[in-house]
Design an enzyme around this catalytic site. Sequence first.
Site, mmCIF file in Angstrom:
data_model
loop_
_atom_site.group_PDB
_atom_site.id
_atom_site.type_symbol
_atom_site.label_atom_id
_atom_site.label_comp_id
_atom_site.label_asym_id
_atom_site.label_seq_id
_atom_site.Cartn_x
_atom_site.Cartn_y
_atom_site.Cartn_z
ATOM 1 N N THR A 141 0.804 -1.219 0.000
ATOM 2 C CA THR A 141 0.000 0.000 0.000
ATOM 3 C C THR A 141 0.844 1.279 0.000
ATOM 4 O O THR A 141 0.291 2.381 0.104
ATOM 5 C CB THR A 141 -0.904 0.011 1.246
ATOM 6 O OG1 THR A 141 -0.069 -0.137 2.425
ATOM 7 C CG2 THR A 141 -1.905 -1.134 1.206
ATOM 8 N N GLU A 142 2.152 1.148 -0.137
ATOM 9 C CA GLU A 142 3.038 2.308 -0.012
ATOM 10 C C GLU A 142 2.680 3.453 -0.942
ATOM 11 O O GLU A 142 2.793 4.636 -0.574
ATOM 12 C CB GLU A 142 4.497 1.885 -0.252
ATOM 13 C CG GLU A 142 5.106 1.050 0.853
ATOM 14 C CD GLU A 142 4.897 -0.446 0.660
ATOM 15 O OE1 GLU A 142 5.641 -1.233 1.275
ATOM 16 O OE2 GLU A 142 3.977 -0.837 -0.108
ATOM 17 N N VAL A 143 2.258 3.132 -2.168
ATOM 18 C CA VAL A 143 1.957 4.174 -3.151
ATOM 19 C C VAL A 143 0.838 5.105 -2.677
ATOM 20 O O VAL A 143 0.765 6.265 -3.086
ATOM 21 C CB VAL A 143 1.602 3.518 -4.510
ATOM 22 C CG1 VAL A 143 0.274 2.820 -4.463
ATOM 23 C CG2 VAL A 143 1.638 4.534 -5.631
#
Length: 265
Positions: A141-143
């Site tokens: 989910t970093e983006v």
Amino acid sequence: MTPSETIALQYITYVCTDRVGYITLNRPEKRNALNEQVVTELKEALDYAENDELCKVIVLQAAGPIFCAGGDMEYMQQLSHMSFQKNLEDSTHLMQLFYQIYTLKKVVIAKVQGHAIAGGCGLATVCDFTYAVPSARLGYTEVKIGFLPAIEKIFLLRKIGEAKAKELLLTGDLITAEKAREIGLVTEVVAEEEIDFRVAEMAQKLCTQNSAQSMETIKEMIAHVQELPLKDALEYGAERNALSRATHDCQRGFQAFLEKQSIVW
């Protein structure tokens, strides 16, 4: 066999039972999020398990309802205000953990009893086998917060290929355990009430049916051969093939096969 002495660190525990070393993330109140101390303790536990003569296969598991929620955001926010050198040291610390798991001499099985997100999904990805319960959600989910799965993506690409990796990394979406199995991220989806037994069963299968020396060499070769041109890779394979024939395990296996005897490792 009775369990060996339990090693209890601040956030990690280790115990070996029936030749299976169980490393447990034990920070459930923080969803087993990763910070410098957790990563340090994981590296220490993995090093101990690798050198534990009683341990043949390792299981990475977690306490509480979440396998690992990734980086500890309070810790990450603090780091973001520090120097590049400090951030590089922390990033390198995490990189060393993933590389350690990937190149460990012993097989590592991830038991994902809950969500594995961002760096937590990275931990599940880099293990040799990954078993997950149906309710688990996995993803990078970093983006969505302007961050990068810069280390984890290297192992994800190797595991599931570019197209599927792009879908996960660029959307930042969480996927079901079954979807993760379909794309090769998860080995098997197992009912919550059965996952302990299934993982232990797989670990015992590896312990009793396979040569530790052979499994170690196969892991080493898989990690190395992908870096080589085709001809070099084939020559490397031929060399390892020839060397393996002189090992004690191989000669023992040949003899048992010819004598039609079962072999228990």
